[in-house]
Design a protein around this motif. Structure first.
Motif, PDB file in Angstrom:
ATOM      1  N   PRO A  29     -72.044 -32.590 -37.693  1.00  0.00           N
ATOM      2  CA  PRO A  29     -72.177 -34.043 -37.556  1.00  0.00           C
ATOM      3  C   PRO A  29     -73.402 -34.497 -36.790  1.00  0.00           C
ATOM      4  CG  PRO A  29     -69.904 -33.375 -37.201  1.00  0.00           C
ATOM      5  CD  PRO A  29     -70.703 -32.111 -37.283  1.00  0.00           C
ATOM      6  N   GLU A 219     -70.740 -37.311 -43.373  1.00  0.00           N
ATOM      7  CA  GLU A 219     -70.555 -38.279 -42.296  1.00  0.00           C
ATOM      8  C   GLU A 219     -70.216 -39.663 -42.849  1.00  0.00           C
ATOM      9  OE1 GLU A 219     -70.702 -37.938 -38.511  1.00  0.00           O
ATOM     10  OE2 GLU A 219     -69.761 -36.387 -39.724  1.00  0.00           O
ATOM     11  N   ARG A 222     -66.596 -39.511 -43.699  1.00  0.00           N
ATOM     12  CA  ARG A 222     -65.751 -39.548 -42.500  1.00  0.00           C
ATOM     13  C   ARG A 222     -65.621 -40.974 -41.976  1.00  0.00           C
ATOM     14  NH1 ARG A 222     -65.945 -37.113 -36.917  1.00  0.00           N
ATOM     15  NH2 ARG A 222     -68.211 -37.110 -37.045  1.00  0.00           N
ATOM     16  N   ASP A 223     -66.708 -41.718 -41.995  1.00  0.00           N
ATOM     17  CA  ASP A 223     -66.661 -43.121 -41.575  1.00  0.00           C
ATOM     18  C   ASP A 223     -65.771 -43.943 -42.510  1.00  0.00           C
ATOM     19  OD1 ASP A 223     -68.366 -42.595 -39.474  1.00  0.00           O
ATOM     20  OD2 ASP A 223     -70.160 -43.302 -40.515  1.00  0.00           O
ATOM     21  N   VAL A 229     -57.465 -37.926 -42.948  1.00  0.00           N
ATOM     22  CA  VAL A 229     -58.167 -36.635 -42.967  1.00  0.00           C
ATOM     23  C   VAL A 229     -57.933 -35.955 -44.309  1.00  0.00           C
ATOM     24  CG1 VAL A 229     -58.336 -34.357 -41.891  1.00  0.00           C
ATOM     25  CG2 VAL A 229     -57.923 -36.386 -40.469  1.00  0.00           C
ATOM     26  N   MET A 250     -68.008 -30.839 -42.430  1.00  0.00           N
ATOM     27  CA  MET A 250     -66.595 -31.220 -42.364  1.00  0.00           C
ATOM     28  C   MET A 250     -65.775 -30.216 -41.557  1.00  0.00           C
ATOM     29  SD  MET A 250     -65.564 -32.942 -45.977  1.00  0.00           S
ATOM     30  CE  MET A 250     -66.099 -34.634 -46.289  1.00  0.00           C
ATOM     31  N   ALA A 253     -66.434 -31.248 -38.047  1.00  0.00           N
ATOM     32  CA  ALA A 253     -65.915 -32.588 -37.736  1.00  0.00           C
ATOM     33  C   ALA A 253     -64.398 -32.604 -37.633  1.00  0.00           C
ATOM     34  CB  ALA A 253     -66.377 -33.581 -38.802  1.00  0.00           C
ATOM     35  N   TYR A 254     -63.736 -31.806 -38.477  1.00  0.00           N
ATOM     36  CA  TYR A 254     -62.270 -31.828 -38.522  1.00  0.00           C
ATOM     37  C   TYR A 254     -61.629 -30.620 -37.841  1.00  0.00           C
ATOM     38  CZ  TYR A 254     -62.688 -35.696 -41.841  1.00  0.00           C
ATOM     39  OH  TYR A 254     -62.970 -36.903 -42.441  1.00  0.00           O
TER      40      TYR A 254
END
Length: 407
Positions: A29, A219, A222-223, A229, A250, A253-254
């Protein structure tokens, strides 16, 4: 039809790196946000739509399905501008710094403040269509010269779209991988700069920048998803750079509970599937012919492979008819869904989901159910209008007009 499958033994595959540095390219990210800081300053930047497809999700038996529609990205028809053009700008910035001793801003480069330096730079690459279009567009925006090498199977429409951006287009015999080797040899001879989306021995930094640009998509998603999720992400793959960039971003991020990642390739050019079976990067040979022109690659990117090897939960290979069926389903809309225009390579990830859901045993092994939140990325629109019309039975422009009238 699903024609190839490999399910890794998670107990014996390499662990995913614990940090961005471990992936071998600018991953995650933070790097995606850094790319966004540059790309958001380009004219016409906007986040591309994340389209919910509840009708298709219900038909397939998954809880939710989202399709990230990249066809409008900078009016180039695909996601590739985020990689090739971004790398051209970074490369020109470095060249200007080395030649003038001044570090230019992105705004200065775009405004032509270093036009004399830019005019002395020629960038080149091999392409199946979309990457070359991105490199040519980036070069045109910045005042550089571009030479794009295409192989014999690239359609005239795709070649013309690249030439329209001011590039010199050179058609070569052989495959995409042959064109990659020719581009490097010609660059060495002419003093040009290769901006390739695949890496090979001695060439990794610029493909890493390209992958960093691609990660911006993750990203944006994700936004757009917010607190929701994804449980599964289906990613089409050629050399693997796009898939590796999205997976790595990802996964970080997750963490610690990332989605399951499934790669999808043409049956005739499934180099990642072959590499998974072998446990090491492995090339496939032959003419590699497929309607999925952007995925007709026989040699995996050495930079992308470690992330793919560590993060992929299933490798799929599909025939072309699966792609045709998925393009038609998207165009008509399923169960009340709005129509979506998808090109041959753009539909591949979603086609992989459709094939898996048609196989209950495989779907179960991958944990797909009516509770799943599935993501597919439509990496291109109708980049070859004639082929789209042949497959779908309608002009993409006609369908776009009908969609606009219905809004």
């Amino acid at each position: 039809m699903l024609s190839g499958l490999f399910l890794p033994d998670h107990a014996h595959r390499p662990p995913a790196p614990a940090s961005a540095d471990g992936f071998g390219f600018p991953a995650g990210p933070a790097h995606a946000r850094a790319a966004l800081a540059t790309i958001a300053a380009w004219p016409q930047y906007a986040s591309t739509p994340l389209v919910p497809l509840p009708g298709m999700a219900a038909e397939l038996g998954c809880g939710a399905l989202y399709y990230k529609q990249e066809s409008g990205r900078f009016r180039l028809g695909s996601f590739k501008a985020l990689g090739g053009a971004y790398a051209v700008q970074r490369l020109l910035g470095r060249i200007v710094t080395e030649r003038t001793g001044t570090t230019p801003t992105a705004a200065d480069l775009l405004a032509g403040a270093y036009a004399d330096s830019a005019a002395q730079v020629t960038v080149c690459c091999a392409t199946d269509g979309n990457h070359g279009r991105s490199v040519a567009w980036g070069a045109a925006q910045l005042g550089c010269n571009s030479v794009i090498f295409i192989h014999e199977a690239v359609t005239r429409a795709r070649a013309d779209a690249i030439a329209a951006l001011g590039a010199r287009v050179v058609r070569l015999p052989g495959t995409y991988d042959d064109a990659v080797r020719h581009a490097q040899a010609e660059a060495d001879r002419q003093g040009w700069f290769v901006v390739s989306d695949t890496s090979y021995p001695g060439y990794a930094e610029i493909p890493g920048w390209i992958m960093q640009g691609y990660s911006l998509i993750a990203e944006e998603i994700r936004d757009q998803l917010g607190a929701r999720v994804p449980t599964h992400v289906f990613l089409q793959a050629g050399v693997g750079g796009f898939a590796a960039a999205i997976m790595a971003c990802m996964a970080m991020a997750y963490a610690p509970a990332p989605p399951r990642f499934i790669t999808v390739e043409p049956e005739t050019a499934a180099c990642l599937l072959a590499s998974a079976h072998a446990g090491a990067p492995t090339a496939v040979t032959g003419d590699l012919h497929t309607i999925m022109a952007g995925l007709a690659c026989g040699e995996p990117s050495s930079l992308a492979w470690p992330a793919i090897h560590a993060l992929t939960d299933a490798y799929l290979a599909l025939d072309d008819d699966s792609i045709r069926q998925t393009m038609r389903a998207l165009a008509r809309g399923v169960g009340g869904d709005s129509p979506v225009i998808a090109g041959e390579s753009g539909a591949a990830g979603l086609a992989g989901l459709r094939e898996v859901m048609a196989n209950p045993e495989l779907a179960g092994r991958l944990g797909l159910s009516h509770h799943s939140v599935v993501l597919a990325i439509g990496t291109e629109g109708a980049t070859d209008p004639a082929m789209y019309r042949e497959i779908v039975g309608r002009d993409a422009a006609e369908l776009e007009k009908a969609m606009a009238d219905a809004r």
